[in-house]
Design a protein around this motif. Structure first.
Motif: not given
Lengths: 195, 195
Positions: B1-4, B35, B37-40
């Motif tokens: 998962m990538t963080t912002d 989604r 990327l697991g970010v907003s």
């Protein structure tokens, strides 16, 4: 109104083209064509045994439209460079006319042509053979450098795809299309000419 | 998962390509990409202000994929004929690879490209400018006959459309495609070479 006894294949093909233009290749039926001619659909089937045969004949006629003129140029006399230029320019002009003056019918034929790859391949082989006649003349007379005429003709045809292959039709309305054609022609002519 | 905070434009473009491949250009959304990327989706918008900007960036990247290699060939040294041949063959190989190995993604990009004509035009101008560099070198060194480099480069690009324009992609899987390319190349090289 046409009567069954005087009905010619040419009349059927012309009516078929009108019907194709109006309904598109997916919806056009033999019954529509017979109705347009005021004859029974049996009369149409007497000339064309199936809808597939009729579609092929109408496509063949469309592909062949510029052939007579091209064939005359190919078989003519005079310098090979002038003949080849005239042949290519005539093909380009004929394709452009079809694509720009009647885009709906052009699209219809593109759809038909997509289903008849062997008809198209034969058409292309005929065109390449016409170029080969001119190339062979040019080589025989020492105007063009020695080359395999068939092989070279195919290269000339492919190198000018921009100016006859319907996949490029969208580009033919550009102002510079004719200048682009002449630029490619000059390069090819330099490549063909005896040093 | 990538963080912002660690999210890079490159990661977004790669995720966008995956999403495009899966949903097609009509259905893919920025939310899908976020989604994946697991970010907003706000994080995506921080790098690309609009969906249109993101589509353009992803298309640009796709078009530019072979550019680095082509640019190196264009700017290189060595005989102009070899460089030009390598440049054209590299472009053809890259296009073929894209079209034949991942036809779905290729079709997706064709759809995107169709909507972004100015991006494509710029891309084409860049490619023609690279050819012009080689032609100019060839003329300067006396390998090629005197010619306007830009004008000739455009003719070379158009005469080889068969081997790089995506409208011809269906023909690239034919066995004879490479031989056809070499035949057109020979003809063009004869046209370019000093007598």
């Amino acid at each position: 109104m046409t009567t069954d006894s005087t009905l010619t294949p040419e009349q059927i093909l012309t009516a078929a083209e009108d019907v194709l233009r109006r309904y598109g290749p997916a919806k056009a039926t033999v019954v529509d064509i017979a109705r347009a001619l005021g004859v029974s659909h049996g009369s149409v089937y007497r000339h064309f045994p199936s809808k597939a045969a009729l579609r092929e004949a109408v496509t063949q006629r469309w592909l062949d439209q510029a052939h007579a003129e091209l064939s005359t140029i190919s078989a003519g006399s005079g310098p090979a460079d002038e003949r080849l230029h005239r042949w290519l320019a005539t093909l380009f002009a004929a394709k452009k006319r079809k694509a720009l003056e009647d885009p709906e019918l052009f699209a219809t034929y593109q759809a038909l042509v997509g289903e008849l790859s062997s008809t198209v391949e034969e058409h292309i082989e005929t065109l390449i053979a016409q170029i080969a006649v001119i190339v062979r003349d040019g080589v025989d007379r020492g105007e063009f450098r020695p080359a395999d005429a068939e092989f070279t003709a195919r290269a000339v045809f492919q190198a000018t795809a921009h100016f006859h292959d319907p996949v490029h039709a969208a580009e033919w309305k550009h102002d510079r299309a004719d200048a682009d054609f002449e630029a490619v022609w000059s390069l090819l002519l330099n490549g063909l000419r005896a040093g």
